[in-house]
Scaffold this motif. Structure first.
Motif, PDB file in Angstrom:
ATOM      1  N   UNK A 174      -2.000   8.795  -3.414  1.00 42.17           N
ATOM      2  CA  UNK A 174      -2.736   7.557  -3.666  1.00 42.17           C
ATOM      3  C   UNK A 174      -2.056   6.391  -2.966  1.00 42.17           C
ATOM      4  N   UNK A 175      -2.761   5.261  -2.879  1.00 40.39           N
ATOM      5  CA  UNK A 175      -2.195   4.061  -2.262  1.00 40.39           C
ATOM      6  C   UNK A 175      -2.420   2.865  -3.179  1.00 40.39           C
ATOM      7  N   UNK A 176      -1.398   2.040  -3.339  1.00 39.23           N
ATOM      8  CA  UNK A 176      -1.519   0.823  -4.141  1.00 39.23           C
ATOM      9  C   UNK A 176      -2.274  -0.207  -3.304  1.00 39.23           C
ATOM     10  N   UNK A 177      -3.441  -0.629  -3.782  1.00 36.01           N
ATOM     11  CA  UNK A 177      -4.301  -1.435  -2.934  1.00 36.01           C
ATOM     12  C   UNK A 177      -4.639  -2.813  -3.492  1.00 36.01           C
ATOM     13  N   UNK A 178      -4.456  -3.015  -4.791  1.00 35.25           N
ATOM     14  CA  UNK A 178      -4.912  -4.267  -5.396  1.00 35.25           C
ATOM     15  C   UNK A 178      -4.039  -4.612  -6.602  1.00 35.25           C
ATOM     16  N   UNK A 179      -3.894  -5.900  -6.865  1.00 30.81           N
ATOM     17  CA  UNK A 179      -3.222  -6.343  -8.091  1.00 30.81           C
ATOM     18  C   UNK A 179      -3.678  -7.756  -8.413  1.00 30.81           C
ATOM     19  N   UNK A 180      -3.649  -8.090  -9.685  1.00 27.95           N
ATOM     20  CA  UNK A 180      -3.979  -9.438 -10.132  1.00 27.95           C
ATOM     21  C   UNK A 180      -3.278  -9.690 -11.451  1.00 27.95           C
ATOM     22  N   UNK A 181      -3.085 -10.961 -11.756  1.00 26.65           N
ATOM     23  CA  UNK A 181      -2.456 -11.346 -13.015  1.00 26.65           C
ATOM     24  C   UNK A 181      -3.540 -11.760 -14.007  1.00 26.65           C
ATOM     25  N   UNK A 182      -3.427 -11.272 -15.246  1.00 23.40           N
ATOM     26  CA  UNK A 182      -4.366 -11.640 -16.309  1.00 23.40           C
ATOM     27  C   UNK A 182      -3.638 -11.599 -17.643  1.00 23.40           C
ATOM     28  N   UNK A 201       1.979  -3.849   3.687  1.00 25.12           N
ATOM     29  CA  UNK A 201       1.629  -4.860   2.673  1.00 25.12           C
ATOM     30  C   UNK A 201       0.122  -5.105   2.626  1.00 25.12           C
ATOM     31  N   UNK A 202      -0.448  -5.045   1.414  1.00 26.71           N
ATOM     32  CA  UNK A 202      -1.898  -5.147   1.287  1.00 26.71           C
ATOM     33  C   UNK A 202      -2.390  -6.481   0.742  1.00 26.71           C
ATOM     34  N   UNK A 203      -1.594  -7.180  -0.085  1.00 25.86           N
ATOM     35  CA  UNK A 203      -2.024  -8.480  -0.606  1.00 25.86           C
ATOM     36  C   UNK A 203      -0.893  -9.135  -1.395  1.00 25.86           C
ATOM     37  N   UNK A 207       0.824  -1.211   0.000  1.00 26.34           N
ATOM     38  CA  UNK A 207       0.000   0.000   0.000  1.00 26.34           C
ATOM     39  C   UNK A 207       0.859   1.261   0.000  1.00 26.34           C
ATOM     40  N   UNK A 208       1.930   1.228   0.748  1.00 29.07           N
ATOM     41  CA  UNK A 208       2.789   2.397   0.894  1.00 29.07           C
ATOM     42  C   UNK A 208       2.333   3.289   2.040  1.00 29.07           C
ATOM     43  N   UNK A 209       3.212   4.145   2.470  1.00 28.51           N
ATOM     44  CA  UNK A 209       2.939   5.064   3.576  1.00 28.51           C
ATOM     45  C   UNK A 209       2.335   6.330   2.987  1.00 28.51           C
ATOM     46  N   UNK A 213       2.982   3.510  -3.075  1.00 28.00           N
ATOM     47  CA  UNK A 213       3.114   2.091  -2.792  1.00 28.00           C
ATOM     48  C   UNK A 213       4.137   1.473  -3.723  1.00 28.00           C
ATOM     49  N   UNK A 214       4.303   0.156  -3.615  1.00 23.71           N
ATOM     50  CA  UNK A 214       5.317  -0.522  -4.409  1.00 23.71           C
ATOM     51  C   UNK A 214       4.949  -1.988  -4.589  1.00 23.71           C
TER      52      UNK A 214
END
Length: 365
Positions: free
Chosen positions: A87-95, A359-361, A47-49, A55-56
């Motif tokens: 902003x905050x990095x909150x989600x990711x998925x592979x497609x 860490x978010x996911x 998510x990042x601070x 985020x990263x």
């Protein structure tokens, strides 16, 4: 002499054929697939601070057994990354071999090659959108949920096309299963769309967490004190009572902490409050209610989950979790990543690391 010449010619032909065969074999060996830099392991989405940087994406390398931070930024030094810092990095998925990284709070959607982490496209951050999650539908279409519904996205141009009917207000997790798309909405609960024409098929009120899909293709979600499964062809449901009542994740949205095994029909979920955290992870194997009698995994003393800090690694049949130290301030810089046997819950290894990652996911290949 002629006979000898014929014999020599035949021998030369055989030797020549053998050399050709060797060359062919060598060429075959050279063409064997090579495991790419970011294939033998998994991603940790951070998510990042907020307000102190973006985020990263970190990568846990199975071969070296180490966690490598900021792999996207390092592979794309000239990219704007996940800006803006608000902003905050909150989600990711592979497609389709790409990693779709979604930022909340007017941030961007960044698309990277999942094997190289090189950027291949993006939807820039904008005041017009506040994204939540992504699900791919086919080669040309995907959906992005947001604070005001669900948008159809052209995957070739990465342009939002139109907003789907039926979903208004904050919308989060989504899953395509069979001929349906399951969408979690704050006010409506689950909205089930037809995957072909995107029409609304059914709504289920008061759903709190979703979604996970087991090998028998059933889709799992929670409502009140129950864990439900839905048949993705008939939409018939079944349920089992949980030893706790799951909270929703709308307060400061994060992806629902529920995942499934790819080996058997088992679901894992966290017992956590609506803002994240918690210390207990439960496991349910379909048809065996006793698997819910006690927590499957409990965090060590003074350690808590943060958001969706559980994942199932299909490469190793392990449950992976991350924790932060209890408390505030500097405690958030004390992180651990744990690897557990997915069948017994036994701890395999623990790796401590420091930094304000939040860490978010996880995302697994």
């Amino acid at each position: 002499m002629k006979i000898l010449n014929l014999k020599n010619a035949a021998l030369a032909l055989v030797m020549s054929s053998a050399l050709v065969a060797c060359k062919k074999d060598d060429s075959v060996k050279e063409e064997l697939p090579v495991v790419s830099k970011y294939e033998n392991g998994f991603f940790v989405i951070n998510e990042g601070w907020m307000g102190h940087g973006t985020g990263s994406v970190s990568f846990f390398d199975n071969e070296s057994g180490t966690l490598k931070d900021s792999v996207f930024q390092k592979e794309n030094p000239n990219s704007s990354g996940f800006e803006p810092t608000s902003s905050t990095v909150q989600f990711a998925t592979k497609f389709n071999n790409n990693l779709y990284v979604v930022s909340k709070v007017r941030g961007p959607v960044v698309v990277a090659d999942a094997k190289t982490m090189k950027e291949v496209g993006r939807i820039p951050g904008s005041a017009d959108y506040d994204w939540r999650a992504f699900v791919g539908l086919d080669e040309n279409r995907g959906l992005l949920s947001s604070s005001d519904g669900v948008y159809l996205i052209n995957l070739k141009t990465l342009k939002p096309s139109f907003k789907l009917l039926g979903a208004s207000g904050q919308t989060g997790d989504m899953l395509k299963a069979g001929k349906y798309i399951f969408v979690l909405n704050q006010s409506a609960g689950v909205i089930i769309y037809d995957a072909d024409d995107l029409s609304v098929v059914k709504k289920i009120k008061s759903v709190t967490l979703g979604f996970a899909q087991t090998p028998n293709q059933k889709v799992w979600y929670t409502k009140a004190k129950f864990l439900y499964s839905a048949n993705p062809q008939t939409l018939e449901t079944d349920s089992v009572e949980l030893p706790f009542t799951p909270s929703n994740t709308w307060f400061a949205w994060f992806s629902s902490p529920i995942v499934a095994s790819t080996k058997d029909n088992t679901v894992f979920l966290l017992k956590s409050p609506s803002f994240g955290g918690g210390k207990e992870l439960y496991k349910y194997t379909e048809g065996n209610k006793s698997t819910l009698d006690k927590p499957f995994i409990t965090t060590p003393d003074k350690q808590s989950f943060y958001k969706k800090n559980l994942g199932y690694n299909p490469q190793t049949n392990q449950i992976v979790t991350t924790t932060v130290q209890d408390g505030y301030g500097v405690n958030y810089a004390v992180n651990n990543i744990y690897f557990h046997n997915a069948e017994t819950g036994a701890l395999i290894k623990q790796i401590p690391y420091s930094g304000y990652y939040f860490p978010s996911m996880f995302v697994f290949h």
